[in-house]
Design a protein around this motif. Sequence first.
Motif, mmCIF file in Angstrom:
data_model
loop_
_atom_site.group_PDB
_atom_site.id
_atom_site.type_symbol
_atom_site.label_atom_id
_atom_site.label_comp_id
_atom_site.label_asym_id
_atom_site.label_seq_id
_atom_site.Cartn_x
_atom_site.Cartn_y
_atom_site.Cartn_z
ATOM 1 N N ARG A 198 -12.993 -29.492 44.777
ATOM 2 C CA ARG A 198 -14.401 -29.939 44.881
ATOM 3 C C ARG A 198 -13.595 -31.659 43.859
ATOM 4 O O ARG A 198 -13.495 -31.290 42.641
ATOM 5 C CB ARG A 198 -15.796 -30.630 43.737
ATOM 6 C CG ARG A 198 -16.886 -29.062 44.432
ATOM 7 C CD ARG A 198 -18.037 -29.083 44.148
ATOM 8 N NE ARG A 198 -18.835 -28.083 44.839
ATOM 9 C CZ ARG A 198 -20.105 -27.682 44.874
ATOM 10 N NH1 ARG A 198 -20.689 -27.436 43.905
ATOM 11 N NH2 ARG A 198 -20.349 -27.316 45.857
ATOM 12 N N SER A 226 -20.103 -27.288 37.664
ATOM 13 C CA SER A 226 -20.132 -28.116 36.072
ATOM 14 C C SER A 226 -18.700 -29.608 36.087
ATOM 15 O O SER A 226 -19.630 -29.911 35.170
ATOM 16 C CB SER A 226 -19.135 -27.059 35.306
ATOM 17 O OG SER A 226 -20.340 -25.955 35.215
ATOM 18 N N ALA A 227 -18.498 -29.460 37.722
ATOM 19 C CA ALA A 227 -18.505 -30.845 37.992
ATOM 20 C C ALA A 227 -17.003 -31.246 37.379
ATOM 21 O O ALA A 227 -16.136 -32.130 38.162
ATOM 22 C CB ALA A 227 -18.881 -31.920 37.671
ATOM 23 N N GLN A 247 -12.121 -20.702 39.791
ATOM 24 C CA GLN A 247 -13.033 -21.336 39.441
ATOM 25 C C GLN A 247 -14.280 -20.830 39.709
ATOM 26 O O GLN A 247 -14.407 -19.709 39.537
ATOM 27 C CB GLN A 247 -12.390 -22.202 40.440
ATOM 28 C CG GLN A 247 -11.777 -22.585 40.667
ATOM 29 C CD GLN A 247 -11.257 -23.706 39.645
ATOM 30 O OE1 GLN A 247 -10.389 -22.890 39.048
ATOM 31 N NE2 GLN A 247 -11.703 -24.616 39.122
ATOM 32 N N SER A 259 -20.548 -20.914 36.869
ATOM 33 C CA SER A 259 -21.373 -22.024 37.209
ATOM 34 C C SER A 259 -21.869 -21.517 38.919
ATOM 35 O O SER A 259 -20.854 -20.484 39.545
ATOM 36 C CB SER A 259 -20.396 -23.286 37.320
ATOM 37 O OG SER A 259 -19.542 -23.516 36.466
ATOM 38 N N ARG A 260 -22.502 -22.444 39.531
ATOM 39 C CA ARG A 260 -22.919 -22.056 40.587
ATOM 40 C C ARG A 260 -23.496 -20.790 40.871
ATOM 41 O O ARG A 260 -22.891 -19.764 41.771
ATOM 42 C CB ARG A 260 -21.632 -22.573 41.855
ATOM 43 C CG ARG A 260 -21.399 -23.648 41.826
ATOM 44 C CD ARG A 260 -20.377 -24.120 42.521
ATOM 45 N NE ARG A 260 -20.996 -24.209 43.631
ATOM 46 C CZ ARG A 260 -19.646 -24.171 44.870
ATOM 47 N NH1 ARG A 260 -18.767 -24.189 44.624
ATOM 48 N NH2 ARG A 260 -20.269 -24.046 46.223
HETATM 49 S S1 SF4 Z 1 -16.460 -28.649 39.188
HETATM 50 FE FE1 SF4 Z 1 -17.941 -27.148 40.789
HETATM 51 S S2 SF4 Z 1 -16.756 -25.871 42.272
HETATM 52 FE FE2 SF4 Z 1 -15.128 -26.818 41.216
HETATM 53 S S3 SF4 Z 1 -14.711 -25.040 39.556
HETATM 54 FE FE3 SF4 Z 1 -16.467 -26.102 38.566
HETATM 55 S S4 SF4 Z 1 -18.254 -25.638 39.307
HETATM 56 FE FE4 SF4 Z 1 -17.308 -25.016 41.002
#
Ligand code: SF4
Lengths: 686, 442
Positions: A213, A186-187, A170, A174-175
């Motif tokens: 998440r 990226s939600a 994951q 992102s992050r």
């Molecule tokens: S939704 Fe957010 S926490 Fe989950 S993999 Fe994507 S960037 Fe990471």
Amino acid sequence: MDARDRLPVLVAGGGLAGLRAALDLAVAGQEVLLIEAGTRLGGGAAHLAALVQTGQPVQALVAELAQAVAAHPRLTVRFGCRLESVTGAPGELCAVLGQTGEGSTEQIRVAAVILATGCSPFQPGGLDFLAYGVVPDVVTSLSVETMLAADGGVVRPSDGCPPRSVAFIQCVGSRMHQPEERPACSAVCCAVSVRQALALPQARRTLYAMDLRAHVAGTQEALNQAEAQGLTVRYARPHTLAAGPDGRGVTFRFIDQQGTECQDAVDMAVLAVGIGLSAANRAMLDASGVELGRGGFVATDPYAPVATSRPGVFVAGTLGGPGEASLASVQGSAAALEALAAVRVSPPPREPLPVLVLGGGAAGLACSLGLAGCGQRVTLVEASARLGGHPRKHPTVWKGRETKEAVAQMAEAVQSLPGITVMTDARLIAAAQTPQGWTGSLATPLGTQEIAFGAAVLALGSGEARPDEYLLGRDPRVMTQLEFENWRRTHPEPDDTPQTVVFIQCVGSRQRHGFTACARVCCAQALCAAVELKKSRPGAQVAVFYRDITTPGESEDLYTEARRLGVLFFRYDPERAPRVERLGADLAVTGEDILLGRSVRLRPDRLVLAVPVVPVGLAETAALFALPTTGPGFLAPVHPVLLPVDLPRPGLFAAGLCLGPKPLDESVAEAQAAAMRAIVYLAGRS
Amino acid sequence: MEPLELAVASPELQDRLQALDVRSCLGCGACASGCPIPGTPGMEGFDPRVAVRLLAMGREAEAAASPFPWVCTSCGRCSHVCPMGIDLTAVFSLLRGLVPRANVPGTLEKGVASVLETGNTLAIPLEDFLDTLSDIGGELAEEECPGFYVPVDKQGADLLVFLNSKEVFGDFDDLKWWWRIFYNARENWTVPSRNWEAEDWGLFTGNPDVSLVLARRKLDLMRSLGAARLLIPDCGGGSYGCRMGLKTCALQDPSRQVDAVYFYDYLLERIASGRIRLDPTRNAGRTYVWHDACKHGRELERHFGKGYYDEPRAILAACVGQENVVAMDPDRANNYCCGAGGGNWPMPFEKESAAHGRFKVAQLEACRADVVVVGCANCRDQLQKRLPRFYPGRCRYEVKYLWQLVAETMIATPWSQTEIEAAQERSRLQQRHFQAELDGGF
Ligand code: SF4
Ligand SMILES: Cc1cc2nc3c(=O)[nH]c(=O)nc-3n(C[C@H](O)[C@H](O)[C@H](O)COP(=O)(O)OP(=O)(O)OC[C@H]3O[C@@H](n4cnc5c(N)ncnc54)[C@H](O)[C@@H]3O)c2cc1C
Ligand code: SF4
Ligand code: SF4
Ligand code: SF4
């Protein structure tokens, strides 16, 4: 007719957000020019194998929407056409368009612009330790999605065989703050990986996450199902991916939370790649003077969630920040509403009947304002004595704006507009469909009153659950988040700030049975409060016990800020939740610092529980309109992704918490979307 | 165990830790997954994530009391993947600095005291130093470089060169590789008579003040000797510390900017200009692999914007022919440390350092190179001396310095009689000069 009336609204981008915006505007009577840089409509949504929300494919529905767009007489679609910049004043903007393959550009005048150009996936080649492009069986989530959508089954590149084991990695792109600055979450990628894992039941599956998440509707349920089938979630990040024997498969080392060295060898590793603005679109926004937020997406205000820094230019979809497809639909309609209001010079043909808005909270207010802004009469009915909703239902501050003040401003505006009739202390007690629309009875302090309305928006809000856990209701120091917010409001001074505050997350949410969903807002809300506490009293001890910190999109910022301020975070396993008890006069919370391998104890002055938002009093109204509800009792829309604010009875729409838990900006966007959908409905009928 | 009472908030972090943003740590563990410490016997319970967490919680004393800060090789594989971009090697070097000086392990602190006092970590006196240069230089002149001598304190040289004290102390033959290169390239070079040491043990002990003193000394020498360029030394810690120091000095006082050349660039320059000519056929029949030293690649890139990955490979290919070069996986910015970084060659954590090297051993086995070519003295010793002892039968490679390979591959360009005589004359004058100085009770 004024010449400006004839100028079209330009919608840039033919993804879900752009399609929804364009169609809504056209049906509402507006000329629209939709430009799409590619060769077909549908954008990213057209490639999805299935929706996590429904578990069903979505391509046919997207195609249907695209067909409606292509067929509409007030809508012109141009393919291979890119927006390069927008300048000028609202009502008369100048857009520069470039045609693919031709070097030339063209300038056109438009009345308003909706930017819905979406995002691009992260290219993971720059992260050498993930060996993408080097080790054949390291693939991206997009290529898995394509394989799933193509029905060919998922195979690994090295030998074309179905993988017997898969690792999902994951937060790729992102992050992260290096090697590139891509701070936002990226939600959707957690939801996507869980859904993809579920689609590979024959394989041993492991998901390597920073936080899992589950805020996208359906994710926690899919996760529960996948875990029951053997999916393992590991909070760890593999470092160096290498090819397995004969160049097939992928091996790597990782260190688990306890610090133990572990190895994994899988047939295939899937990088859950994030999204961000393409360089071309960043240049387009730059040339247009549209501001970006700290997360690198178009900046918006929580109370005007689709307005950009340039008047007359609106944004919808992931260009304004990562989000699920349902949000793209919502924002598409909301942007259509804003554009319609911006280009309106004379009132549209008057709809004889008002739109009934039920509920005078943030969503109801925003919806009423949106409707009135397009010349639509509104009857706003609020059950309590005053507008503004339950002040306890909002965090004190959301995305840097004082909530109470902003809501009060909206309430004032609503009361000052002649097109809006406000009725407080009033409750709908009967409703019936008529050939003209609806009639209803209101119970008011002055007796029963009959009303007629063409359409209705239900913005009924929700309430907090009060589970019997962690001494809630048995010790005055234990509070729900909203109780705590409210307590803080009456004790705002730095001296009032408690010395030690503990937050426990996921209290009664994300269960295996019952309330299975992630309640979506409680992490951000806890972090808002934690940040506020640390700022008002830097010496305060603030700790958060959590399962997964769920701050999707640009709200990741809050999490980072809280850590920087010294808020302590302790992950807990639901099987080993922290223990709360009274030790003498003290309230004591005992948990584990998994990373340090020792148990920790805090003695908080306040213990704040993240209880979920649950439906309160919805059943009654749902019954009046014979509306279906979801498992937990929220209103169920026609389609959670394509028509997320439409209710399955003619002329009925909904917005805000009564559709499920969500942050304020999403509630406001839904309110605007519901307003637009009501206008579209009325226009389509006349 | 009784639970740890977290009664009060973690104290405000000291400024430098705050500036390094340790509190932004997500606890994701990416750093730990790339670090050799987990799985190293005796290091249970320690990894970079744990260390950062302790620091962020204000429990630095706990972190400083553990062997972690010393066993950490400053390799930077952790920071390489940290999503928050925390400069973990800087954090851990600061952590070393938090350890009471009396608890600095092994000879490191003694070495630092010695370099501050005598100009080199091994406290080699001037007389011994000059004797060594003259003896070993004399040997080289006799063997194959007639007229060779080591110019000491020569004014106006093109290149000021620093030496590795290990070599001056005992590994004499290793001095000759560079000397042969300078001889054949007809370099106008010199070494200083004092403060001649390349290494930076300030870096090893986490003491930036020491690094700064050492860098200032190098700058002062550049000025007093009127040298045109400083050759940034080969020793991993030395070159890196030297750059750090030079950068800080230049920041403090822009007039102190000096012209410096990294030894890779120097070699490439000389090869390109034809002053070094190579005969790759001499190396045919064997395979070679380049080992990216952490502080020449990844860490240099992080802190100075450019890692030296391509230059050494170009030199290697020029020496052995590209067809004889193989690669390790991973390499370049994601390469595994040899296990001796951060002072772990001289430090008393032999077992741990060898355990770190397990990744390197496996990598080298897999790539099946006959010769590992290195650019750092610590890497060389670790690969050649320590790892074979701990992994008997698995280290079937030979180790060579890159400059050794250059020297071995170089086509000799003999000096003319006139050149030889002129050099001998200069050597005599130099000897007389230092004799007078030493006799003068210097
Ligand atoms: S939704 Fe957010 S926490 Fe989950 S993999 Fe994507 S960037 Fe990471
Ligand atoms: C693998 C994956 C799985 C997903 N699964 C789900 C799911 O299960 N459930 C869910 O709710 N969401 C899911 N999502 C998220 C969902 O796809 C997005 O939220 C949604 O598609 C965003 O729509 P959009 O209109 O904002 O952008 P896009 O769909 O990206 O559309 C943008 C369009 O604009 C065009 N364009 C770009 N630049 C220009 C320009 N300058 N001028 C003109 N046109 C331009 C592009 O060609 C594109 O057609 C998933 C996303 C991914 C990547
Ligand atoms: S606390 Fe709320 S938002 Fe956070 S993970 Fe749990 S249910 Fe989701
Ligand atoms: S620098 Fe290397 S040894 Fe030190 S903590 Fe980081 S990865 Fe581990
Ligand atoms: S990689 Fe960075 S953020 Fe992750 S645990 Fe290590 S230091 Fe913290």
